[in-house]
Enzyme design. Structure first.
Site, PDB file in Angstrom:
ATOM      1  N   ASP A  60      95.761  59.149 -30.029  1.00 23.01           N
ATOM      2  CA  ASP A  60      96.243  58.813 -31.604  1.00 23.01           C
ATOM      3  C   ASP A  60      94.669  59.068 -32.015  1.00 23.01           C
ATOM      4  O   ASP A  60      94.568  58.471 -33.351  1.00 23.01           O
ATOM      5  CB  ASP A  60      96.226  57.387 -31.626  1.00 23.01           C
ATOM      6  CG  ASP A  60      96.772  56.713 -33.009  1.00 23.01           C
ATOM      7  OD1 ASP A  60      96.945  55.721 -33.548  1.00 23.01           O
ATOM      8  OD2 ASP A  60      97.314  57.663 -33.701  1.00 23.01           O
TER       9      ASP A  60
ATOM     10  N   ASP B 272     100.854  60.096 -30.683  1.00 18.84           N
ATOM     11  CA  ASP B 272     101.318  59.793 -32.227  1.00 18.84           C
ATOM     12  C   ASP B 272     100.940  60.935 -32.966  1.00 18.84           C
ATOM     13  O   ASP B 272     100.001  61.856 -32.949  1.00 18.84           O
ATOM     14  CB  ASP B 272     100.428  58.547 -32.695  1.00 18.84           C
ATOM     15  CG  ASP B 272     100.842  58.054 -34.146  1.00 18.84           C
ATOM     16  OD1 ASP B 272     100.028  57.478 -34.746  1.00 18.84           O
ATOM     17  OD2 ASP B 272     102.291  58.113 -34.321  1.00 18.84           O
ATOM     18  N   ASN B 273     101.794  61.006 -34.209  1.00 23.61           N
ATOM     19  CA  ASN B 273     101.410  61.901 -35.367  1.00 23.61           C
ATOM     20  C   ASN B 273     101.677  63.605 -34.960  1.00 23.61           C
ATOM     21  O   ASN B 273     101.066  64.338 -35.439  1.00 23.61           O
ATOM     22  CB  ASN B 273      99.975  61.887 -35.771  1.00 23.61           C
ATOM     23  CG  ASN B 273      99.809  60.431 -36.222  1.00 23.61           C
ATOM     24  OD1 ASN B 273      98.712  59.832 -35.412  1.00 23.61           O
ATOM     25  ND2 ASN B 273     100.360  59.792 -36.976  1.00 23.61           N
TER      26      ASN B 273
ATOM     27  N   LYS C 169      93.795  64.880 -34.330  1.00 19.54           N
ATOM     28  CA  LYS C 169      94.803  65.607 -33.808  1.00 19.54           C
ATOM     29  C   LYS C 169      94.409  66.740 -33.267  1.00 19.54           C
ATOM     30  O   LYS C 169      94.991  67.283 -32.145  1.00 19.54           O
ATOM     31  CB  LYS C 169      95.663  65.765 -34.967  1.00 19.54           C
ATOM     32  CG  LYS C 169      96.012  64.592 -35.781  1.00 19.54           C
ATOM     33  CD  LYS C 169      96.222  63.230 -34.951  1.00 19.54           C
ATOM     34  CE  LYS C 169      96.162  61.994 -35.768  1.00 19.54           C
ATOM     35  NZ  LYS C 169      96.223  60.719 -34.772  1.00 19.54           N
TER      36      LYS C 169
ATOM     37  N   GLU D  97     103.723  55.778 -40.393  1.00 19.93           N
ATOM     38  CA  GLU D  97     103.477  54.488 -40.757  1.00 19.93           C
ATOM     39  C   GLU D  97     103.595  54.267 -41.964  1.00 19.93           C
ATOM     40  O   GLU D  97     103.233  54.679 -43.237  1.00 19.93           O
ATOM     41  CB  GLU D  97     102.271  53.858 -40.106  1.00 19.93           C
ATOM     42  CG  GLU D  97     100.998  54.555 -40.548  1.00 19.93           C
ATOM     43  CD  GLU D  97     100.815  55.922 -39.490  1.00 19.93           C
ATOM     44  OE1 GLU D  97     101.732  56.035 -38.835  1.00 19.93           O
ATOM     45  OE2 GLU D  97      99.564  56.280 -39.394  1.00 19.93           O
TER      46      GLU D  97
HETATM   47  O1  LIG Z   1      89.593  59.357 -34.658  1.00 17.02           O
HETATM   48  C1  LIG Z   1      89.527  59.330 -36.030  1.00 17.02           C
HETATM   49  N1  LIG Z   1      90.323  59.021 -36.869  1.00 17.02           N
HETATM   50  C2  LIG Z   1      91.504  58.577 -36.476  1.00 17.02           C
HETATM   51  C3  LIG Z   1      92.356  59.643 -35.954  1.00 17.02           C
HETATM   52  N2  LIG Z   1      93.907  59.398 -36.633  1.00 17.02           N
HETATM   53  C4  LIG Z   1      94.176  60.113 -37.475  1.00 17.02           C
HETATM   54  O2  LIG Z   1      93.359  60.785 -38.240  1.00 17.02           O
HETATM   55  C5  LIG Z   1      95.422  59.679 -38.300  1.00 17.02           C
HETATM   56  C6  LIG Z   1      95.818  60.103 -39.680  1.00 17.02           C
HETATM   57  C7  LIG Z   1      96.976  59.884 -40.312  1.00 17.02           C
HETATM   58  C8  LIG Z   1      97.325  60.300 -41.618  1.00 17.02           C
HETATM   59  C9  LIG Z   1      98.451  60.704 -41.994  1.00 17.02           C
HETATM   60  C10 LIG Z   1      98.847  61.123 -43.213  1.00 17.02           C
HETATM   61  C11 LIG Z   1      97.748  61.359 -44.083  1.00 17.02           C
HETATM   62  F1  LIG Z   1      98.094  61.661 -45.621  1.00 17.02           F
HETATM   63  C12 LIG Z   1      96.497  60.763 -43.877  1.00 17.02           C
HETATM   64  C13 LIG Z   1      96.177  60.451 -42.321  1.00 17.02           C
HETATM   65  C14 LIG Z   1      97.894  59.194 -39.661  1.00 17.02           C
HETATM   66  C15 LIG Z   1      97.514  58.648 -38.235  1.00 17.02           C
HETATM   67  O3  LIG Z   1      98.565  57.776 -37.659  1.00 17.02           O
HETATM   68  C16 LIG Z   1      96.684  59.138 -37.549  1.00 17.02           C
HETATM   69  O4  LIG Z   1      96.397  58.337 -36.370  1.00 17.02           O
HETATM   70  C17 LIG Z   1      87.869  59.565 -36.548  1.00 17.02           C
HETATM   71  C18 LIG Z   1      87.582  59.161 -37.775  1.00 17.02           C
HETATM   72  C19 LIG Z   1      86.228  59.643 -37.851  1.00 17.02           C
HETATM   73  O5  LIG Z   1      85.785  59.587 -39.394  1.00 17.02           O
HETATM   74  N3  LIG Z   1      85.231  59.517 -36.905  1.00 17.02           N
HETATM   75  C20 LIG Z   1      85.984  59.608 -35.464  1.00 17.02           C
HETATM   76  N4  LIG Z   1      87.057  59.478 -35.383  1.00 17.02           N
HETATM   77 MG   LIG Z   2      98.294  57.860 -35.392  1.00 10.67          MG
END
Ligand SMILES: O=C(NCCNC(=O)c1cc(-c2ccc(F)cc2)cc(O)c1O)c1cc(O)ncn1
Ligand SMILES: [Mg+2]
Length: 214
Positions: free
Chosen positions: A141, A169-170, A144, A199
């Site tokens: 998760d 996920d996603n 991506k 979600e």
């Molecule tokens: O892992 C890091 N971010 C979360 C990864 N997860 C996602 O990006 C994620 C995004 C979405 C999402 C869906 C639609 C939309 F319009 C915007 C976002 C949904 C989800 O369910 C996710 O899981 C991260 C960040 C950072 O700044 N530094 C190190 N690591």
């Molecule tokens: Mg997710």
């Protein structure tokens, strides 16, 4: 001064959720993110799919890549058998600091080990650091575009055994097309798509469950 979204989620948990009650922490975050401000938790709908896989697998050793605020770590930990461990990995120190407090509030800190840093650095060290042979279940998760390289790295590091299960996920939104193509096209995986929604929205998304065949 502006607080961050994760800080506002933690404040809501402390205000509304019962200490030591994992379910109330999960429900509080879902309520807040559905009605106040959206956040990238796996959420209630996809969370139910994840719950059913955790209950079916009953993992003794589980890995989560991408902790965020700790919502899915709390959800998973509340379903784990005694003596089993969830290792959850978060790259972003701001997210990790919030997640530690959410996990503690839910009272599941003795089932969860949160590690901070890039997955590419940690994965090759995990066997030694945690006395592991392999993971029974991995929840992807995090970023991506890291799903595929990290899956290949876990294979190379011998962290997957015949029957290990990957839950991603996603896979539709934001999407992980190279990962999907890999697990669906490889003879070393048996893959299944669980259709759902992003979600707290009506946007299509889903979870891919892939069994490693060795
Ligand atoms: O892992 C890091 N971010 C979360 C990864 N997860 C996602 O990006 C994620 C995004 C979405 C999402 C869906 C639609 C939309 F319009 C915007 C976002 C949904 C989800 O369910 C996710 O899981 C991260 C960040 C950072 O700044 N530094 C190190 N690591
Ligand atoms: Mg997710």
């Amino acid at each position: 001064y502006g607080s961050t979204r994760p800080e506002r989620i933690l404040a809501e948990v402390k205000r509304k959720a019962t200490r030591g009650d994992a379910r109330s922490v999960v429900d509080t975050i879902d309520q807040y993110c559905r009605h106040q401000e959206w956040a990238m938790n796996v959420g209630d709908e996809k969370g139910t799919i994840l719950d059913s896989i955790v209950c079916e697998v009953k993992p003794m050793a589980m890995l989560e890549l991408g902790t965020y605020c700790g919502y899915s770590a709390v959800r998973i930990a509340s379903l784990l058998p005694p003596n089993s461990r969830l290792i959850t990995m978060e790259f972003n120190p701001v997210f990790a600091a919030i997640a530690r407090q959410v996990i503690a509030w839910a009272g599941v800190e003795d089932k969860v080990v949160l590690i901070e840093g890039p997955s590419g650095d940690w994965i090759p060290k995990m066997k030694k650091e945690f006395g592991l042979t392999s993971f029974d279940l991995v929840f992807l998760d995090h970023w991506k575009d890291c799903y595929l390289p990290d899956t290949k790295l876990m294979e190379e590091c011998g962290l997957l055994r015949t029957g290990s299960i990957l839950v991603a996920d996603n896979v539709i939104c934001p999407g992980a097309p190279d990962y999907l193509e890999y697990v669906r096209g490889s003879p070393r995986y048996e893959s299944k798509y669980f259709r759902s929604h992003l979600e707290y929205t009506r946007v299509e998304d889903g979870i891919e469950k892939s069994v490693f065949l060795g």
